[in-house]
Design a protein around this motif. Structure first.
Motif: not given
Length: 91
Positions: A20, A30, A50-55, A60-61, A63
């Motif tokens: 991560k 990315q 796998e891309v996850r934006p912070s709240s 960006l997170g 994996t």
């Protein structure tokens, strides 16, 4: 934190290993991280990230599941990611 000797590794190589990475939600983040990973896993597929934006949307997170053949390869990849100017955190 000291790295335990290779004989104490709980990981059996070769294996697929998820990493991560967190960094700024900006153009090129990315792609830059994928380039670093491909230095260590040339067959890495960018579309597998796998891309996850912070709240708040500022970070960006990512994996990235990489195929590693040795502890040395994995350690060197972690060092390269930690040293990248755009990376805030590597887990």
């Amino acid at each position: 934190m000291p790295i335990p000797p290779a004989t104490e590794s709980l990981i059996s190589y070769p294996c697929d290993f998820p990493i991560k990475v967190m960094g700024p939600a900006q153009d090129g983040f990315q792609e830059a991280i994928v380039r670093v990973v491909r230095d260590f896993d040339p067959d890495f597929q960018a579309d597998s990230v796998e891309v996850r934006p912070s709240s708040g949307g500022r970070y960006l997170g990512l994996t990235l599941t990489v195929h590693v053949h040795s502890r040395t390869q994995l350690d060197n990849l972690y060092r390269a990611l930690h040293g990248h100017e755009m990376v805030s955190v590597v887990l």
